[in-house]
Design a protein around this motif. Structure first.
Motif, PDB file in Angstrom:
ATOM      1  N   MET A   1      29.994  44.368  49.178  1.00  0.00           N
ATOM      2  CA  MET A   1      28.672  44.201  48.571  1.00  0.00           C
ATOM      3  C   MET A   1      28.841  43.904  47.086  1.00  0.00           C
ATOM      4  N   LYS A   2      28.085  42.980  46.590  1.00  0.00           N
ATOM      5  CA  LYS A   2      28.179  42.632  45.189  1.00  0.00           C
ATOM      6  C   LYS A   2      27.760  43.799  44.320  1.00  0.00           C
ATOM      7  N   PHE A   3      28.343  43.773  43.150  1.00  0.00           N
ATOM      8  CA  PHE A   3      28.006  44.834  42.212  1.00  0.00           C
ATOM      9  C   PHE A   3      26.542  44.753  41.803  1.00  0.00           C
ATOM     10  N   THR A   4      26.073  43.510  41.633  1.00  0.00           N
ATOM     11  CA  THR A   4      24.660  43.339  41.237  1.00  0.00           C
ATOM     12  C   THR A   4      23.739  43.853  42.324  1.00  0.00           C
ATOM     13  N   THR A   5      24.136  43.556  43.592  1.00  0.00           N
ATOM     14  CA  THR A   5      23.337  44.041  44.722  1.00  0.00           C
ATOM     15  C   THR A   5      23.294  45.556  44.728  1.00  0.00           C
ATOM     16  N   LYS A   6      24.511  46.086  44.539  1.00  0.00           N
ATOM     17  CA  LYS A   6      24.578  47.543  44.503  1.00  0.00           C
ATOM     18  C   LYS A   6      23.702  48.070  43.376  1.00  0.00           C
ATOM     19  N   MET A   7      23.824  47.355  42.235  1.00  0.00           N
ATOM     20  CA  MET A   7      23.052  47.815  41.085  1.00  0.00           C
ATOM     21  C   MET A   7      21.558  47.713  41.349  1.00  0.00           C
ATOM     22  N   ILE A   8      21.133  46.608  42.018  1.00  0.00           N
ATOM     23  CA  ILE A   8      19.711  46.436  42.345  1.00  0.00           C
ATOM     24  C   ILE A   8      19.249  47.536  43.281  1.00  0.00           C
ATOM     25  N   GLN A 211      32.820  34.846  31.280  1.00  0.00           N
ATOM     26  CA  GLN A 211      33.627  34.930  30.059  1.00  0.00           C
ATOM     27  C   GLN A 211      34.607  36.091  30.137  1.00  0.00           C
ATOM     28  N   LEU A 212      34.072  37.209  30.659  1.00  0.00           N
ATOM     29  CA  LEU A 212      34.913  38.409  30.783  1.00  0.00           C
ATOM     30  C   LEU A 212      36.079  38.146  31.710  1.00  0.00           C
ATOM     31  N   SER A 213      35.785  37.403  32.797  1.00  0.00           N
ATOM     32  CA  SER A 213      36.853  37.066  33.745  1.00  0.00           C
ATOM     33  C   SER A 213      37.908  36.195  33.081  1.00  0.00           C
ATOM     34  N   THR A 214      37.388  35.176  32.337  1.00  0.00           N
ATOM     35  CA  THR A 214      38.333  34.301  31.621  1.00  0.00           C
ATOM     36  C   THR A 214      39.156  35.098  30.622  1.00  0.00           C
ATOM     37  N   ILE A 215      38.429  35.937  29.883  1.00  0.00           N
ATOM     38  CA  ILE A 215      39.130  36.764  28.879  1.00  0.00           C
ATOM     39  C   ILE A 215      40.136  37.670  29.553  1.00  0.00           C
ATOM     40  N   SER A 216      39.698  38.236  30.698  1.00  0.00           N
ATOM     41  CA  SER A 216      40.610  39.121  31.428  1.00  0.00           C
ATOM     42  C   SER A 216      41.857  38.377  31.867  1.00  0.00           C
ATOM     43  N   LEU A 474      45.397  47.301  32.766  1.00  0.00           N
ATOM     44  CA  LEU A 474      43.967  47.358  32.491  1.00  0.00           C
ATOM     45  C   LEU A 474      43.303  46.007  32.747  1.00  0.00           C
ATOM     46  N   ALA A 475      44.022  44.936  32.329  1.00  0.00           N
ATOM     47  CA  ALA A 475      43.488  43.597  32.585  1.00  0.00           C
ATOM     48  C   ALA A 475      43.342  43.348  34.076  1.00  0.00           C
ATOM     49  N   GLN A 476      44.366  43.839  34.814  1.00  0.00           N
ATOM     50  CA  GLN A 476      44.303  43.680  36.276  1.00  0.00           C
ATOM     51  C   GLN A 476      43.122  44.454  36.846  1.00  0.00           C
ATOM     52  N   GLN A 477      42.981  45.708  36.319  1.00  0.00           N
ATOM     53  CA  GLN A 477      41.852  46.518  36.782  1.00  0.00           C
ATOM     54  C   GLN A 477      40.530  45.834  36.447  1.00  0.00           C
ATOM     55  N   LEU A 478      40.484  45.276  35.210  1.00  0.00           N
ATOM     56  CA  LEU A 478      39.274  44.579  34.791  1.00  0.00           C
ATOM     57  C   LEU A 478      38.993  43.395  35.696  1.00  0.00           C
ATOM     58  N   LYS A 479      40.096  42.702  36.036  1.00  0.00           N
ATOM     59  CA  LYS A 479      39.960  41.545  36.919  1.00  0.00           C
ATOM     60  C   LYS A 479      39.410  41.980  38.282  1.00  0.00           C
ATOM     61  N   GLU A 480      40.000  43.097  38.773  1.00  0.00           N
ATOM     62  CA  GLU A 480      39.523  43.616  40.059  1.00  0.00           C
ATOM     63  C   GLU A 480      38.047  43.995  39.974  1.00  0.00           C
ATOM     64  N   ILE A 482      35.884  42.760  37.916  1.00  0.00           N
ATOM     65  CA  ILE A 482      35.068  41.539  37.827  1.00  0.00           C
ATOM     66  C   ILE A 482      34.906  40.921  39.205  1.00  0.00           C
ATOM     67  N   ILE A 483      36.031  40.931  39.962  1.00  0.00           N
ATOM     68  CA  ILE A 483      35.959  40.380  41.325  1.00  0.00           C
ATOM     69  C   ILE A 483      34.976  41.201  42.151  1.00  0.00           C
ATOM     70  N   THR A 484      35.098  42.532  41.963  1.00  0.00           N
ATOM     71  CA  THR A 484      34.177  43.412  42.673  1.00  0.00           C
ATOM     72  C   THR A 484      32.743  43.131  42.250  1.00  0.00           C
ATOM     73  N   PHE A 485      32.612  42.939  40.935  1.00  0.00           N
ATOM     74  CA  PHE A 485      31.283  42.678  40.394  1.00  0.00           C
ATOM     75  C   PHE A 485      30.722  41.371  40.926  1.00  0.00           C
ATOM     76  N   LYS A 486      31.638  40.367  41.036  1.00  0.00           N
ATOM     77  CA  LYS A 486      31.203  39.040  41.463  1.00  0.00           C
ATOM     78  C   LYS A 486      31.020  38.957  42.975  1.00  0.00           C
ATOM     79  N   GLN A 487      32.003  39.487  43.711  1.00  0.00           N
ATOM     80  CA  GLN A 487      32.031  39.255  45.153  1.00  0.00           C
ATOM     81  C   GLN A 487      31.761  40.498  45.961  1.00  0.00           C
ATOM     82  N   GLY A 488      31.944  41.650  45.355  1.00  0.00           N
ATOM     83  CA  GLY A 488      31.760  42.888  46.076  1.00  0.00           C
ATOM     84  C   GLY A 488      33.035  43.279  46.773  1.00  0.00           C
TER      85      GLY A 488
END
Lengths: 502, 143
Positions: A1-8, A211-216, A474-480, A482-488
């Motif tokens: 489930m997307k993070f946004t969905t979860k957040m909604i 941007q965060l993903s790119t930065i990550s 940490l970058a890997q965690q951030l990436k994960e 972000i992926i979680t946030f994007k794709q769930g």
């Protein structure tokens, strides 16, 4: 489930929960107020019921088993309860004793619940205690909020009761409808709000997430590059540390050697000083020796002259001896001739012959003596010659020695200059070596500081490496995230899903 | 036997040395003994030439000229080395030459030998030699 969905969803749930809690408190309050209001209404309704009843008459009485208000017959007369329902909408009943004789309460079949009885706490309060009753009560299987007042005759005896009340189911149905509507509106508002929120999030956060993903990714890449660089720097620092240790060791040996050289140089300086003194002393001695040799040479020359003179004298003696020898030979010859003459003279010459023989013998003796003298003189001359030769050789050697001594003096004088230069150079070398020793010590100290610095640098590099590793993690965690946030779902779950799809 | 004096048992010999060899000449044959002078080198006879020394190099340490008188009254200057002595010998003391050497030595005037202390003395007849070889001896002396 997307993070946004979860957040909604979370947002909706939270809003709903908040609204529900608020509504619960509101509705609890409303329910209390409703009960309170209902109680007031019941009191007002009951009061109105009493007033309506008194409009019929001032006294309640039971005549022939029927209740009358004044002259107004109550049994089977539902006028007053209906009037109450018209006015207030609730139920109303007039009891004769505990039996309903006029009521608008309906049974299940829709007929009025006449001749039904009251029971429960209300009956207890009314008919046993003669007190009014307020509260919930069960009427024909339904729960009601009710208010009962006892009807007393002129004697004060309880002959019946007035009842007004509202069926709780009716009250609750309104309440529940209101509750449902409220909750529905709240849910609708929450959903609308969440959708609006989702749109806002999508609009504002998605680019940020990108941007965060790119930065990550960049952080991850840079962290890898930094880690690689740190590894190289750590390797270089290790090599540098090793080299510095080797150089430090070499410089310590160099310093030790410089110290030894300094000591030896000091010894050389002392030796050079001593050599300078010795050379000066030697030059002076050789100069004295030259003077002595010159004196000896003069003496030898004088002796040589004397010896040569002696040789000349000896030669003169030899000449004299030759003369003597000649004389002796002539004498001998004369003696031989005399002997010859004597022999020719016969007897007369015998005595003369004897004399001639004696003369000849004397001449022989003289010749022998002169020969011996000649021999001796020859020996003397030989000795003189040898002595002259030896003296000349000695003189020549002394002359050569004198020349050598002069040469040695000049060389020693030159050597004095050289030794002075050597002494000065040795002092300079000693000074330079001492400076070199000090410099070597400073270099060793500096190298130790460099070694310490390199060690610190190595430690810092190791720490930076660790930090870089942590940064990469940490970058890997951030990436994960972000992926979680994007794709769930987590990266692992994504991987699992990918594997299962494959 | 030479022409030396034989009138008695005694023979007077003049002993001289040439080249280390001791020779003896009858004193009767010696007319005089004179000192050698270098100016007369070409005018005298040298004993080593007479005695047949041949190519042997003979050194004269004290050259002395013996004036030899021959039987015919001629006189020849003969250079010998050092004069040693005048000594008298009995004839029995004189030994003849060995037969093997005799023809060779007689050719040179040597006719006998006699001991003198520890050395032998070769006896030479110079007068006879000069008489028998008149062609070889051009250096004669005037009376």
């Amino acid at each position: 489930m997307k993070f946004t969905t979860k957040m909604i969803i979370t947002n909706i749930v939270v809003i709903l929960a908040a609204i529900s809690v608020t509504n619960c408190f509101t509705f609890i309050g409303m329910q209390r107020e409703l009960k309170k209001q209902t109680a007031v209404n019941l009191e007002h309704e009951l009061s109105t019921f009493w007033e309506l009843a008194r409009t019929k008459g001032n006294e309640f009485s039971v005549v022939n088993g029927k209740l009358s208000i004044g002259s107004y017959q109550v049994n089977g007369n539902n006028e007053l309860p209906d009037k109450i329902r018209e006015l207030f909408g609730g139920t109303a009943t007039i009891f004769l004793g505990d039996t309903r004789i006029a009521t608008n309460v309906l049974k299940e079949d829709g007929t009025r619940a006449l001749n039904t009885r009251i029971d429960g706490p209300a009956a207890e309060a009314l008919f046993k205690e003669g007190k009014p009753f307020r509260g919930e009560t069960d009427i024909l299987g339904d729960s009601y909020l009710a208010a009962y007042d006892p009807i007393k005759n002129s004697k004060g005896e309880v002959i019946g009761a007035l009842y007004v009340g509202f069926r709780q189911a009716d009250l609750q149905s309104n309440y529940h409808r209101l509750l449902f509507i409220t909750f529905a509106i709240s849910a609708l508002i929450a959903i609308l709000f969440s959708l609006l929120r989702w749109l806002m999030i999508r609009k504002s956060i998605d680019p940020l997430i990108m941007q965060l993903s790119t930065i990550s990714d960049k952080i991850n890449s840079h962290a890898g590059s930094i880690a690689m660089g740190m590894e190289q720097q750590a390797g270089f620092a290790t090599q540098l540390s090793s080299s510095v240790v080797e150089i430090s060791s070499t410089m310590e040996e160099f310093s030790s050697t410089a110290s030894q050289i300094a000591q030896h140089s000091q010894g050389v300086v002392e030796c050079a000083d001593k050599t300078l003194d010795d050379t000066k002393h030697g030059a002076s001695e050789v100069e004295n020796l030259t003077f002595k040799i010159m004196e000896i040479s003069a003496t030898i020359q004088s002796n040589l002259d004397e010896i040569v003179e002696l040789g000349k004298k000896s030669k003169e003696i030899n000449k004299i001896m030759e003369i003597i020898n000649n004389i002796a030979n002539q004498t001998k010859l004369i003696a031989f001739n005399a002997a010859l003459e004597a022999a020719s003279a016969g007897e007369a010459g015998k005595r003369f012959g004897v004399v001639a023989v004696e003369i000849r013998r004397l001449a022989d003796n003289v010749v022998e003596s002169t020969s011996e003298i000649e021999g001796k003189i020859t020996e003397i001359l030989d000795s003189v010659n040898r002595l002259v030769m030896s003296s000349e050789k000695s003189s020549q050697m002394i002359l050569e020695g004198q020349q050598y001594a002069s040469h040695t003096v000049s060389m020693l004088i030159e050597s004095v200059d050289g030794v002075e230069e050597t002494t000065s150079s040795a002092r300079q070398i000693s000074l330079s070596t001492q400076q070199q020793q000090i410099a070597s010590g400073q270099v060793v100290v500096a190298l130790k500081e460099i070694e310490q610095g390199v060690r610190y640098s190595t430690d810092a590099v190791h720490k930076a490496n660790i930090v870089t590793g942590q940064l990469a993690a940490l970058a890997q965690q951030l990436k994960e995230m972000i992926i979680t946030f994007k794709q769930g779902g987590t990266l692992q779950e994504q991987a699992t899903e990918t594997t299962s799809k494959e | 036997m030479t022409a030396c004096a034989e009138h008695d048992n005694w023979l007077r010999l003049l002993l001289f040395t040439v080249g280390g060899t001791l020779f003896g000449i009858d004193l009767e044959q010696v007319d005089a003994m004179i000192e050698f002078s270098e100016q007369e080198r070409e005018e005298v006879h040298w004993f080593h030439e007479l005695a047949g020394y041949g190519a042997l190099d003979v050194t004269y340490l004290s050259p002395t000229v013996l004036v030899i008188k021959t039987g015919n009254g001629s006189r020849f200057p003969l250079v010998v080395d050092r004069l040693e002595d005048i000594r008298e010998y009995q004839w029995r003391q004189i030994a003849p030459l060995p037969p093997l050497l005799e023809p060779y030595l007689a050719e040179r005037g040597i006719w006998g030998v006699t001991p003198s202390r520890d050395k032998p003395v070769l006896l030479i007849d110079c007068a006879a030699y000069f008489d028998s070889h008149p062609d070889r001896h051009t250096h004669s002396m005037k009376e």
